[in-house]
Design an enzyme around this catalytic site. Structure first.
Site, mmCIF file in Angstrom:
data_model
loop_
_atom_site.group_PDB
_atom_site.id
_atom_site.type_symbol
_atom_site.label_atom_id
_atom_site.label_comp_id
_atom_site.label_asym_id
_atom_site.label_seq_id
_atom_site.Cartn_x
_atom_site.Cartn_y
_atom_site.Cartn_z
ATOM 1 C CG HIS A 110 66.655 64.539 -25.680
ATOM 2 N ND1 HIS A 110 67.511 64.744 -24.424
ATOM 3 C CD2 HIS A 110 66.180 65.905 -26.090
ATOM 4 C CE1 HIS A 110 67.392 66.288 -24.186
ATOM 5 N NE2 HIS A 110 66.794 66.758 -25.365
ATOM 6 C CG HIS A 115 68.940 72.646 -20.393
ATOM 7 N ND1 HIS A 115 70.108 73.405 -21.203
ATOM 8 C CD2 HIS A 115 68.468 71.671 -21.309
ATOM 9 C CE1 HIS A 115 69.750 72.921 -22.332
ATOM 10 N NE2 HIS A 115 68.759 71.951 -22.511
ATOM 11 C CG ASP A 169 66.404 68.952 -22.606
ATOM 12 O OD1 ASP A 169 67.560 69.041 -21.444
ATOM 13 O OD2 ASP A 169 66.876 69.259 -23.698
ATOM 14 C CG HIS A 209 62.091 67.768 -24.501
ATOM 15 N ND1 HIS A 209 62.138 69.419 -24.804
ATOM 16 C CD2 HIS A 209 63.581 67.673 -24.946
ATOM 17 C CE1 HIS A 209 63.086 69.874 -25.437
ATOM 18 N NE2 HIS A 209 64.028 68.965 -25.315
ATOM 19 C CG ASP A 220 70.775 70.954 -26.145
ATOM 20 O OD1 ASP A 220 70.174 70.362 -27.103
ATOM 21 O OD2 ASP A 220 70.448 71.449 -25.055
ATOM 22 C CG HIS A 221 70.814 67.062 -24.564
ATOM 23 N ND1 HIS A 221 70.825 66.915 -23.207
ATOM 24 C CD2 HIS A 221 69.917 67.893 -24.896
ATOM 25 C CE1 HIS A 221 69.961 68.133 -22.804
ATOM 26 N NE2 HIS A 221 69.669 68.431 -23.797
ATOM 27 C CG HIS A 224 66.741 68.066 -28.803
ATOM 28 N ND1 HIS A 224 65.722 68.576 -27.945
ATOM 29 C CD2 HIS A 224 66.121 68.092 -29.908
ATOM 30 C CE1 HIS A 224 64.695 68.608 -28.520
ATOM 31 N NE2 HIS A 224 64.853 68.335 -29.633
HETATM 32 ZN ZN LIG Z 1 66.031 68.653 -25.755
#
Ligand SMILES: [Zn+2]
Length: 243
Positions: free
Chosen positions: A54, A172, A134, A113, A58-59, A56
């Site tokens: 996805h 995570h 996530d 999410h 942090d990915h 975001h």
């Molecule tokens: Zn995320």
């Protein structure tokens, strides 16, 4: 199928998915380049694709740097994430299947999410793994930043239909906090108590709690166990402020 777990940032997991029969490798998520590149070098791998779960950062923040460093020309993400996933070259649709080495891969569209979340279900003979980003966590689910409780409920149902022995690799390390909440929701669930003991042992030794399995999630995860979207939504709201 060999899967190398790559911890990065504070509590993220990226993955290197290796087909040992054909020597190909895929990278799942790249929030930070250095740990990914170090793991690739350490294991002597030659990844040819990045599978983004996805949009975001942090990915995906290191998609372009990792692709450049490793001469990767394919970055996949959901079709609706076009423009939000850096370097995306391929748009996946729900249920789309493709082969990778000796693997059969199915892209599951699992909104909730985010609206463009994708879970990658990878099978090779009787070995199965799913990379859930996530959306599905060990004993939890992601916050509903873009989707509704209905979206997340339907995504949980879709993941619940995968074979029980499918290993679950999520985005995570949130397991211990998730299990504390699961025990609060279902104080008499013995599977949750057993999972808490297992997670404690793993974390005390510095080990990741991933993977779990779809069967374990069906037994312990309060979001996968929600009877309907309303119950899932109520649990998600409670979890948002649960300490
Ligand atoms: Zn995320």
């Amino acid at each position: 199928m060999r899967i190398e777990i790559v911890p990065y940032l504070k509590d993220n997991y990226g993955y290197l998915v290796v087909c040992e029969k054909t020597n190909v490798c895929a990278i799942v998520d790249t929030g930070e380049a250095a740990p990914i590149l170090a793991a690739v070098a350490k294991h002597g791998l030659s990844p040819s694709v990045i599978w983004s779960t996805h949009h975001h950062p942090d990915h995906t923040a290191a998609n372009e740097d990792v692709a450049k460093a490793l001469k990767i020309t394919e970055i996949t993400a959901h079709t609706s994430d076009r423009g939000r996933v850096p370097g995306q070259t391929r748009e996946l649709r729900d249920g789309e299947t493709f082969s990778f080495g000796s693997f059969a891969v199915r892209a599951l569209h699992v909104p909730g999410h985010t609206m463009g979340a994708v879970a990658y279900f990878v099978s090779d003979g009787d070995e199965r793994a799913v990379f859930t980003g996530d959306t599905l966590f060990v004993a939890g689910c992601g916050r509903l930043f873009e989707g509704t409780p209905e979206d997340m409920f339907n995504s949980m149902r879709e993941l619940a239909e995968l074979p029980g022995d499918t290993r679950v690799y999520c985005g995570h390390e949130y397991t211990e906090a998730n299990l504390r909440f699961a025990a609060n929701v279902e104080p008499d669930n013995a599977a949750v108590s057993a999972a808490i003991a297992r997670a404690k042992t793993k974390r005390a030794g510095g080990a990741p709690t991933v993977p779990s399995t779809i069967a374990e999630e069906l037994a312990t995860n309060p979001f996968m166990r929600a009877k309907n979207a309303v119950e899932l939504g109520q649990r998600r709201s409670r979890k948002d402020t649960f300490k």
